[in-house]
Design a protein around this motif. Structure first.
Motif, PDB file in Angstrom:
ATOM      1  N   ASP A 108       0.859  -1.190   0.186  1.00 55.08           N
ATOM      2  CA  ASP A 108       0.014   0.011   0.083  1.00 55.08           C
ATOM      3  C   ASP A 108       0.800   1.204   0.021  1.00 55.08           C
ATOM      4  O   ASP A 108       0.507   2.247  -0.533  1.00 55.08           O
ATOM      5  CB  ASP A 108      -0.903   0.176   1.204  1.00 55.08           C
ATOM      6  N   GLU A 109       1.918   1.462   0.736  1.00 54.33           N
ATOM      7  CA  GLU A 109       2.815   2.388   0.862  1.00 54.33           C
ATOM      8  C   GLU A 109       3.620   2.426  -0.610  1.00 54.33           C
ATOM      9  O   GLU A 109       4.130   3.890  -0.780  1.00 54.33           O
ATOM     10  CB  GLU A 109       3.757   2.043   1.781  1.00 54.33           C
ATOM     11  N   ARG A 149       2.079   2.461  -3.455  1.00 51.53           N
ATOM     12  CA  ARG A 149       0.951   2.889  -4.602  1.00 51.53           C
ATOM     13  C   ARG A 149       0.830   4.232  -4.449  1.00 51.53           C
ATOM     14  O   ARG A 149       1.025   4.856  -3.333  1.00 51.53           O
ATOM     15  CB  ARG A 149      -0.184   1.984  -4.440  1.00 51.53           C
ATOM     16  N   SER A 150       0.683   5.107  -5.521  1.00 51.12           N
ATOM     17  CA  SER A 150       0.318   6.463  -5.716  1.00 51.12           C
ATOM     18  C   SER A 150      -0.973   6.603  -6.459  1.00 51.12           C
ATOM     19  O   SER A 150      -0.853   6.119  -7.971  1.00 51.12           O
ATOM     20  CB  SER A 150       1.512   7.232  -6.120  1.00 51.12           C
ATOM     21  N   GLN A 151      -1.995   7.368  -6.397  1.00 52.36           N
ATOM     22  CA  GLN A 151      -3.070   7.528  -7.109  1.00 52.36           C
ATOM     23  C   GLN A 151      -3.735   6.336  -7.726  1.00 52.36           C
ATOM     24  O   GLN A 151      -4.142   6.161  -8.805  1.00 52.36           O
ATOM     25  CB  GLN A 151      -2.507   8.375  -8.215  1.00 52.36           C
ATOM     26  N   GLY A 152      -3.755   5.315  -6.759  1.00 48.34           N
ATOM     27  CA  GLY A 152      -4.458   4.291  -6.959  1.00 48.34           C
ATOM     28  C   GLY A 152      -3.706   3.176  -7.958  1.00 48.34           C
ATOM     29  O   GLY A 152      -4.277   2.007  -8.131  1.00 48.34           O
ATOM     30  N   LEU A 153      -2.389   3.404  -8.053  1.00 52.70           N
ATOM     31  CA  LEU A 153      -1.720   2.637  -9.192  1.00 52.70           C
ATOM     32  C   LEU A 153      -0.380   2.126  -8.340  1.00 52.70           C
ATOM     33  O   LEU A 153       0.171   2.733  -7.782  1.00 52.70           O
ATOM     34  CB  LEU A 153      -1.156   3.387 -10.333  1.00 52.70           C
ATOM     35  N   PRO A 154       0.038   0.897  -8.663  1.00 51.00           N
ATOM     36  CA  PRO A 154      -0.629  -0.097  -9.580  1.00 51.00           C
ATOM     37  C   PRO A 154      -2.021  -0.427  -8.809  1.00 51.00           C
ATOM     38  O   PRO A 154      -1.937  -0.397  -7.660  1.00 51.00           O
ATOM     39  CB  PRO A 154       0.305  -1.032  -9.837  1.00 51.00           C
ATOM     40  N   GLY A 158      -4.691  -6.211  -6.430  1.00 55.16           N
ATOM     41  CA  GLY A 158      -5.027  -7.742  -6.899  1.00 55.16           C
ATOM     42  C   GLY A 158      -4.530  -7.951  -8.122  1.00 55.16           C
ATOM     43  O   GLY A 158      -4.499  -7.097  -9.101  1.00 55.16           O
ATOM     44  N   GLU A 159      -4.092  -9.172  -8.442  1.00 51.64           N
ATOM     45  CA  GLU A 159      -3.592  -9.835  -9.734  1.00 51.64           C
ATOM     46  C   GLU A 159      -4.369  -9.590 -10.783  1.00 51.64           C
ATOM     47  O   GLU A 159      -4.037  -9.121 -11.776  1.00 51.64           O
ATOM     48  CB  GLU A 159      -3.077 -11.189  -9.355  1.00 51.64           C
ATOM     49  N   GLU A 214      -5.566  -6.818 -15.981  1.00 49.43           N
ATOM     50  CA  GLU A 214      -6.420  -5.998 -16.847  1.00 49.43           C
ATOM     51  C   GLU A 214      -5.794  -4.818 -17.113  1.00 49.43           C
ATOM     52  O   GLU A 214      -5.660  -4.313 -18.312  1.00 49.43           O
ATOM     53  CB  GLU A 214      -7.806  -5.847 -16.138  1.00 49.43           C
ATOM     54  N   TRP A 215      -5.119  -4.097 -16.245  1.00 46.40           N
ATOM     55  CA  TRP A 215      -4.596  -2.798 -16.475  1.00 46.40           C
ATOM     56  C   TRP A 215      -3.491  -2.797 -17.488  1.00 46.40           C
ATOM     57  O   TRP A 215      -3.046  -1.967 -18.282  1.00 46.40           O
ATOM     58  CB  TRP A 215      -4.252  -2.114 -14.890  1.00 46.40           C
ATOM     59  N   LEU A 216      -2.457  -3.949 -16.997  1.00 47.78           N
ATOM     60  CA  LEU A 216      -1.227  -4.147 -17.843  1.00 47.78           C
ATOM     61  C   LEU A 216      -1.647  -4.516 -19.087  1.00 47.78           C
ATOM     62  O   LEU A 216      -0.763  -3.909 -20.202  1.00 47.78           O
ATOM     63  CB  LEU A 216      -0.486  -5.037 -17.038  1.00 47.78           C
TER      64      LEU A 216
END
Length: 168
Positions: free
Chosen positions: A47-48, A50-55, A58-59, A64-66
């Protein structure tokens, strides 16, 4: 926003091999492979990290994002001993592109992000992109310093974020 030819000439086109501040030899290269090596890299983000919800968490959401990034973007990765430890992408929109960059937490603050962004911008320039923008959390000073050192200028302030951009 016009950049001096000096700044433009500092853009590195991949591949590039450098030694980071920790003495690790890493290679930056263009990437058009499958998502598996990237999924493995993003498994190291808590969690630390991540920034702005990214990445995304959950795999399945990461996959899907990738898939979207690999299909639509110009991707560059950093490898150390065969493992992907950094990923950056330019997602083209009309006459500009949005930039996103991620370095595995245990490889941060070693100069890898600087080389990764230089190669990504050079890769974008090589593919005809002329302008790049990004958003960054106002509290993410390390990222803001990286972007400034890569020639980005703040152009807008929005709800806890800065929008930054530069010409290639």
């Amino acid at each position: 926003m016009a950049l001096s030819s000096d700044r433009q000439s500092r853009l590195q086109r991949p591949p590039s091999t450098v030694t980071d501040r920790e003495g690790r030899t890493v290679t930056v290269s263009a990437y058009a492979g499958d998502s598996e090596p990237l999924v493995e890299m993003y498994a190291h983000f808590d969690d630390e990290s991540r920034s702005q919800g990214l990445p995304p968490r959950g795999e399945s959401r990461q996959r899907e994002w990738l898939e979207g990034l690999l299909e639509d973007g110009l991707n560059v990765v950093v490898r150390h001993q065969g493992d992907v430890v950094g990923h950056a992408v330019l997602i083209p929109y009309d006459d500009t592109a949005e930039l996103a960059i991620f370095v595995r937490p245990d490889y941060q603050l070693a100069g890898i992000g600087t080389e990764l962004i230089r190669c990504l911008l050079g890769h974008g320039q090589e593919h005809g992109l002329e302008h790049v923008w990004l958003t960054v959390a106002r509290t993410n000073r390390i990222a803001m310093n990286l972007y400034r050192s890569a020639g980005f200028e703040t152009t807008a302030h929005k709800r806890g974020e800065h929008e930054m951009e530069r010409d290639l």
